[in-house]
Design a protein around this motif. Structure first.
Motif, PDB file in Angstrom:
ATOM      1  N   ALA A  14     -22.996 -64.639  24.890  1.00  0.00           N
ATOM      2  CA  ALA A  14     -23.444 -65.708  23.994  1.00  0.00           C
ATOM      3  C   ALA A  14     -23.933 -66.911  24.796  1.00  0.00           C
ATOM      4  N   HIS A  15     -23.226 -67.243  25.889  1.00  0.00           N
ATOM      5  CA  HIS A  15     -23.668 -68.343  26.742  1.00  0.00           C
ATOM      6  C   HIS A  15     -24.984 -68.003  27.442  1.00  0.00           C
ATOM      7  N   GLU A  16     -25.068 -66.771  27.951  1.00  0.00           N
ATOM      8  CA  GLU A  16     -26.299 -66.374  28.621  1.00  0.00           C
ATOM      9  C   GLU A  16     -27.487 -66.423  27.670  1.00  0.00           C
ATOM     10  N   ASN A  17     -27.322 -65.893  26.462  1.00  0.00           N
ATOM     11  CA  ASN A  17     -28.411 -65.891  25.493  1.00  0.00           C
ATOM     12  C   ASN A  17     -28.827 -67.303  25.100  1.00  0.00           C
ATOM     13  N   TYR A  18     -27.853 -68.188  24.983  1.00  0.00           N
ATOM     14  CA  TYR A  18     -28.178 -69.573  24.643  1.00  0.00           C
ATOM     15  C   TYR A  18     -29.035 -70.208  25.745  1.00  0.00           C
ATOM     16  N   ILE A  19     -28.622 -70.017  27.006  1.00  0.00           N
ATOM     17  CA  ILE A  19     -29.353 -70.634  28.121  1.00  0.00           C
ATOM     18  C   ILE A  19     -30.760 -70.031  28.236  1.00  0.00           C
ATOM     19  N   ARG A  20     -30.862 -68.703  28.110  1.00  0.00           N
ATOM     20  CA  ARG A  20     -32.178 -68.064  28.163  1.00  0.00           C
ATOM     21  C   ARG A  20     -33.070 -68.573  27.025  1.00  0.00           C
ATOM     22  N   GLY A  21     -32.476 -68.703  25.831  1.00  0.00           N
ATOM     23  CA  GLY A  21     -33.242 -69.213  24.703  1.00  0.00           C
ATOM     24  C   GLY A  21     -33.673 -70.654  24.891  1.00  0.00           C
ATOM     25  N   LEU A  22     -32.804 -71.462  25.515  1.00  0.00           N
ATOM     26  CA  LEU A  22     -33.141 -72.867  25.772  1.00  0.00           C
ATOM     27  C   LEU A  22     -34.355 -72.955  26.696  1.00  0.00           C
ATOM     28  N   PHE A  23     -34.334 -72.190  27.802  1.00  0.00           N
ATOM     29  CA  PHE A  23     -35.466 -72.239  28.725  1.00  0.00           C
ATOM     30  C   PHE A  23     -36.752 -71.722  28.066  1.00  0.00           C
ATOM     31  N   HIS A  24     -36.626 -70.674  27.235  1.00  0.00           N
ATOM     32  CA  HIS A  24     -37.810 -70.154  26.545  1.00  0.00           C
ATOM     33  C   HIS A  24     -38.381 -71.208  25.592  1.00  0.00           C
ATOM     34  N   ALA A  25     -37.487 -71.896  24.879  1.00  0.00           N
ATOM     35  CA  ALA A  25     -37.947 -72.922  23.946  1.00  0.00           C
ATOM     36  C   ALA A  25     -38.615 -74.074  24.691  1.00  0.00           C
ATOM     37  N   MET A  26     -38.042 -74.467  25.855  1.00  0.00           N
ATOM     38  CA  MET A  26     -38.626 -75.567  26.619  1.00  0.00           C
ATOM     39  C   MET A  26     -39.989 -75.185  27.195  1.00  0.00           C
ATOM     40  N   ALA A  27     -40.167 -73.880  27.501  1.00  0.00           N
ATOM     41  CA  ALA A  27     -41.428 -73.443  28.100  1.00  0.00           C
ATOM     42  C   ALA A  27     -42.493 -73.124  27.063  1.00  0.00           C
ATOM     43  N   HIS A  28     -42.101 -72.585  25.915  1.00  0.00           N
ATOM     44  CA  HIS A  28     -43.091 -72.071  24.961  1.00  0.00           C
ATOM     45  C   HIS A  28     -42.939 -72.645  23.554  1.00  0.00           C
ATOM     46  N   GLY A  29     -41.953 -73.492  23.337  1.00  0.00           N
ATOM     47  CA  GLY A  29     -41.741 -74.027  22.000  1.00  0.00           C
ATOM     48  C   GLY A  29     -42.876 -74.926  21.543  1.00  0.00           C
ATOM     49  N   ARG A  30     -43.080 -74.974  20.235  1.00  0.00           N
ATOM     50  CA  ARG A  30     -44.162 -75.779  19.654  1.00  0.00           C
ATOM     51  C   ARG A  30     -43.671 -77.117  19.124  1.00  0.00           C
ATOM     52  N   ASP A  31     -42.415 -77.443  19.372  1.00  0.00           N
ATOM     53  CA  ASP A  31     -41.877 -78.725  18.912  1.00  0.00           C
ATOM     54  C   ASP A  31     -42.604 -79.864  19.630  1.00  0.00           C
ATOM     55  N   PRO A  32     -43.213 -80.794  18.915  1.00  0.00           N
ATOM     56  CA  PRO A  32     -43.978 -81.875  19.560  1.00  0.00           C
ATOM     57  C   PRO A  32     -43.117 -82.810  20.398  1.00  0.00           C
ATOM     58  N   ARG A  33     -41.803 -82.738  20.228  1.00  0.00           N
ATOM     59  CA  ARG A  33     -40.938 -83.615  21.032  1.00  0.00           C
ATOM     60  C   ARG A  33     -40.804 -83.127  22.471  1.00  0.00           C
ATOM     61  N   ILE A  34     -41.237 -81.895  22.768  1.00  0.00           N
ATOM     62  CA  ILE A  34     -41.159 -81.375  24.133  1.00  0.00           C
ATOM     63  C   ILE A  34     -42.394 -81.838  24.900  1.00  0.00           C
ATOM     64  N   PRO A  35     -42.252 -82.650  25.929  1.00  0.00           N
ATOM     65  CA  PRO A  35     -43.424 -83.142  26.673  1.00  0.00           C
ATOM     66  C   PRO A  35     -44.198 -81.996  27.314  1.00  0.00           C
TER      67      PRO A  35
END
Length: 246
Positions: A14-35
């Motif tokens: 669960a921790h590994e999946n969370y961290i992997r998901g966090l990095f994926h979101a920071m790299a490819h997420g469409r949230d405008p708050r991510i510079p």
């Protein structure tokens, strides 16, 4: 801490999946708050080559196969050595005189969570909840640790010492947990165990002569309340010279 191996595996994944998901979101997420600059940087990151390649089939190559558990169970004997105890205010004697080791590290606790909030101008920012970084130790930057820190109640067990999961609060444990401190407490526990069986006279671990234990630790080069073996010998020599002169 009470989980079996299967449950620990689920917690770890669960921790590994969370961290992997966090990095994926920071790299490819469409949230405008991510510079955009941050996204470009994260896309250049990757796993370290040549590390953790020979791993268990359930693990991911390149990822550490272990979850870092900083603290779990601790001894509960009513002592609860606290942040105030490890602060070691100069000139104030420790709560217990039976000091057998010294810690030497800051009181620090990682943030329990990071919360996104807006300030009065509407700008987004991050607030760290649960974090603290406080000095420990006085002039010597050393925190006193008593023998009782690692000894259970007599009615619970009479032949056990716990040099790591000690009877301390979360705040005090943040100082005590360091590896050199574990080595010092481990040496004190080993010396106490030897005293408990010396001359074939077996005693409960709670009955160990802590004054004699302190003498042996200092004689072996240990440090207790800022006093080294050499300083102790100097004091003894001065005392004897003063007696001869008097």
């Amino acid at each position: 801490p009470a989980a079996d191996y299967d449950a620990r595996e689920r917690i770890w994944k669960a921790h590994e999946n969370y961290i992997r998901g966090l990095f994926h979101a920071m790299a490819h997420g469409r949230d405008p708050r991510i510079p955009a600059g941050l996204q470009r940087d994260v896309r250049n990151w990757g796993l370290v080559r040549g590390r953790h390649t020979d791993c268990h089939p359930a693990d991911t190559p390149g990822w550490s196969p272990q979850l870092y558990v900083r603290e779990a169970r601790r001894l509960d004997n009513g002592l609860a050595w606290s942040g105030r105890d490890v602060s070691d205010i100069d000139g104030v004697p420790p709560r217990l005189p039976s000091i057998v080791a010294m810690a030497s590290y800051w009181q620090d606790s990682h943030a329990a969570s990071r919360i996104a909030v807006r300030d009065e101008r509407g700008q987004w920012g991050i607030v760290n909840e649960g974090h603290f970084m406080l000095p420990a130790g006085g002039r010597y930057q050393r925190s006193p640790l008593p023998f009782e820190l690692m000894v259970p109640h007599r009615d619970q067990c009479t032949n056990l010492m716990v040099p790591f999961c000690v009877a301390a609060t979360h705040q005090a444990f943040s100082t005590i947990r360091m590896e050199p401190t574990s080595m010092a407490l481990g040496e004190a526990a080993g010396t106490a165990a030897a005293l408990a069986v010396i001359d074939r006279d077996r005693v409960d671990i709670q009955d160990v002569d802590t004054y004699r234990l302190q003498q042996m630790i200092v004689a072996n080069g240990g440090v207790i309340q800022g006093v080294t073996n050499w300083e102790l010998l100097q004091r003894k020599l001065k005392h004897r010279l003063d007696r001869l002169r008097g």
